[in-house]
Design a protein around this motif. Sequence first.
Motif, PDB file in Angstrom:
ATOM      1  N   SER A   1      35.307  45.897  68.438  1.00 60.10           N
ATOM      2  CA  SER A   1      36.087  46.857  67.643  1.00 60.10           C
ATOM      3  C   SER A   1      35.384  47.184  66.335  1.00 60.10           C
ATOM      4  O   SER A   1      35.309  48.344  65.908  1.00 60.10           O
ATOM      5  N   ALA A   2      34.821  46.157  65.679  1.00 61.65           N
ATOM      6  CA  ALA A   2      34.122  46.382  64.413  1.00 61.65           C
ATOM      7  C   ALA A   2      32.861  47.215  64.625  1.00 61.65           C
ATOM      8  O   ALA A   2      32.521  48.082  63.807  1.00 61.65           O
TER       9      ALA A   2
ATOM     10  N   SER B   1      33.880  50.795  65.111  1.00 59.51           N
ATOM     11  CA  SER B   1      34.339  51.374  63.835  1.00 59.51           C
ATOM     12  C   SER B   1      33.163  51.706  62.933  1.00 59.51           C
ATOM     13  O   SER B   1      33.137  52.757  62.274  1.00 59.51           O
ATOM     14  N   ASP B   2      32.181  50.827  62.884  1.00 57.11           N
ATOM     15  CA  ASP B   2      31.008  51.099  62.062  1.00 57.11           C
ATOM     16  C   ASP B   2      30.218  52.286  62.595  1.00 57.11           C
ATOM     17  O   ASP B   2      29.659  53.074  61.818  1.00 57.11           O
TER      18      ASP B   2
ATOM     19  N   GLN C   1      35.073  55.098  61.229  1.00 52.84           N
ATOM     20  CA  GLN C   1      36.532  55.220  61.124  1.00 52.84           C
ATOM     21  C   GLN C   1      37.141  54.020  61.829  1.00 52.84           C
ATOM     22  O   GLN C   1      36.535  53.457  62.742  1.00 52.84           O
ATOM     23  N   PRO C   2      38.322  53.607  61.413  1.00 55.28           N
ATOM     24  CA  PRO C   2      38.941  52.426  62.044  1.00 55.28           C
ATOM     25  C   PRO C   2      39.321  52.724  63.496  1.00 55.28           C
ATOM     26  O   PRO C   2      40.004  53.705  63.779  1.00 55.28           O
TER      27      PRO C   2
ATOM     28  N   GLN D   1      40.341  50.749  67.477  1.00 53.33           N
ATOM     29  CA  GLN D   1      40.857  49.562  68.147  1.00 53.33           C
ATOM     30  C   GLN D   1      40.386  49.564  69.602  1.00 53.33           C
ATOM     31  O   GLN D   1      40.039  50.621  70.160  1.00 53.33           O
TER      32      GLN D   1
END
Length: 707
Positions: free
Chosen positions: A631-632, A635-636, A640-641, A643
């Motif tokens: 997930s990280a 996002s990177d 944007q965040p 899931q």
Amino acid sequence: MSYQVLARKWRPATFQEMVGQEHVLKALVNALDDDRLHHAYLFTGTRGVGKTSIARLFAKSLNCANGVSSSPCGKCAPCQEISEGRFVDLIEVDAASRTKVEDTRELLENVQYAPTHGRYKVYLIDEVHMLSTHSFNALLKTLEEPPPHVKFLLATTDPQKLPVTILSRCLQFNLKNMIPERIVDHLRHVLTQESIKFEEPALWLLARSADGSMRDAMSLTDQAIAFGAGEINEADARSMLGTIDQRLVYRLLDSLVAQNAKDMLATVSDLAQFSPDYNTVLGDLISLLHRIALGQVMPDAVDNGMGDRDQVLELARQLSAEDVQLYYQVALLGRKDLPYVPDAREGLEMVMLRMLAFRPASAPPRSGDKPQSVSAVSDGGAEPSEDAQSSPPPAAQAVAPAPENVPAPATEQASEPVTPPPAAPVAAPSEVSVVAAQSEVSAGLSQPVAQAPAAPIQPSVQAAAPAVAEPAPQPVAESAPVAREPVAAQVPEHDVPPWEEPPAYDESYFSGAPQEASEPSKKPEEVKQPSAAMAQDTAVAEHPAPAVMTAPTNVADGYIAEPVAEEISRQLAELDVSQWVLLVDALGLAGMTYMIAANTSLEAVSDGVFRFHYADEQRNILNEVHTDRISAALSDYFQQPLQVEFELGIFSRETPSLYRSRKKSERLAQAVTAIETDATVQAIIERFGGRIDISSVEPIDAPVTLH
């Protein structure tokens, strides 16, 4: 007076009467004459070569009343007592019966005492290797520093069993086996002195049966004298020893020279009537072939001990050197395999038939060989022989006659089918096979010959297109090259995605040919509808990438993924789920997390949530740590965040791992095809009769762009 056997009666009384072992006698004679005596001597060798005899002669030389010398008188009291075995200062010990350490200690307790009657106290220990370890240890100190009046003479047939500490304290002499010529000379001398009639071939039989032992030869001579009622003849010696008549062995070779299998089997049948040892028969045949080989190289080296020198030299003239070497090797290997055959006679027959069936390729024709009807053209371009010109080549006999006009293969998509001129002569069958092979390799059975001319397989064969349009050259008596089928279909099946059947091999997929010109056996609907994997490749290729980067190299299976796009799509809305196979290598994952992500399929992306399916095998390794890392990373990448959700389910799309495996298989198939269609490789195969080791073919991974 009782009869005394020859081995004891003719035991040498002086060093000059010894037969053989000159290298040992010279050292001992010089030591005795120069008074340079060692305190311990070790004599090694097989049975019956003179170890004990030399030791007793050495003891006699040390204690002769006339002084220490290499020529004892043999008439004084010490010499006579030693010869009769009753000299008190010669202590003979049988180590095989006195192996205990107590026996050795009892023996060594008397070493310190001076000799009773002679000049030296001599300890003769026979079969010394039979002593125990404790006995050797008890002997070490005394053997290293004995009193000046003590000499140790050790004899053994197995020096490897002696400790190094014993060997280092002794002068070691290795006695050699007796050669048959020397044994025969000694037997001739003994029998002449004994006034016993004998035949020379019988002595050679006895000498060879003694196997290097003079004592065994003397014992066999005693037995032969008793068997022949006071005389020795060849027939009785063969019967006693169980050997065969040598004339039967010559008959076997004569039948080989004449290539007469009937006479050969009849000779084996005559041998079987004597119930011989077939191992000995092959041994006699091997010895005879050895003598024949010597006669071909150096006729003077052939002995006449068996009275057959002329016959051996005649066979040496009749047989070629190649045949002799082949027969020797076949007989040698057949003798080794003889214990494994169900019947020994069958083994001998098979060995002889093998000699009859095989021969060296470079050997000249035998007298019984049939003439060859076809002669191959040499590499130097020599003209075919008359037999080859008069007889059709083997390929022409097996292939049906071709029609006068050989049209080029064409498909419905070919706009201009090629038709050769009517006056064009018919090409040779070998050239037709070459043209067909070239057209099949170059066009994948899908292009006309005129549109895809193939490179020549070898320099002496013309290209495919000129072979159809121009007159064919004269046929040669060379077998037509066989068109090899592409082996790209041999790629392991586990590399194919599990949710679809392995696609039929289509060479045009790699050569860039249009899909419409595929194999005739392929159905039209299969051509128009691509597979799921190919559809996914099309979807991935719709988003070309400007830059290229290399995937991580820490993949568990050791395989480096294909170069992937650095910028697949930074906009989440433009992301296609099929691009997950490339996106996973751009996230910067590593280790177990990367392996989990590479073995999952991205099913959907909605509202900032990536939904994955995973297999049951990943149930125990998938945890929050790995999901948080994935997930990280996402996002990177998209800045944007985001899931992720993982659920157990069936893969509806290809996972990155399966995608890499499929691509690797495709590159391997392409590499195999490139190797098999390479003109240089085909020329090497045809010229040297080689083959391609498919397992050694590997694709060369190079950065490529997706298109």
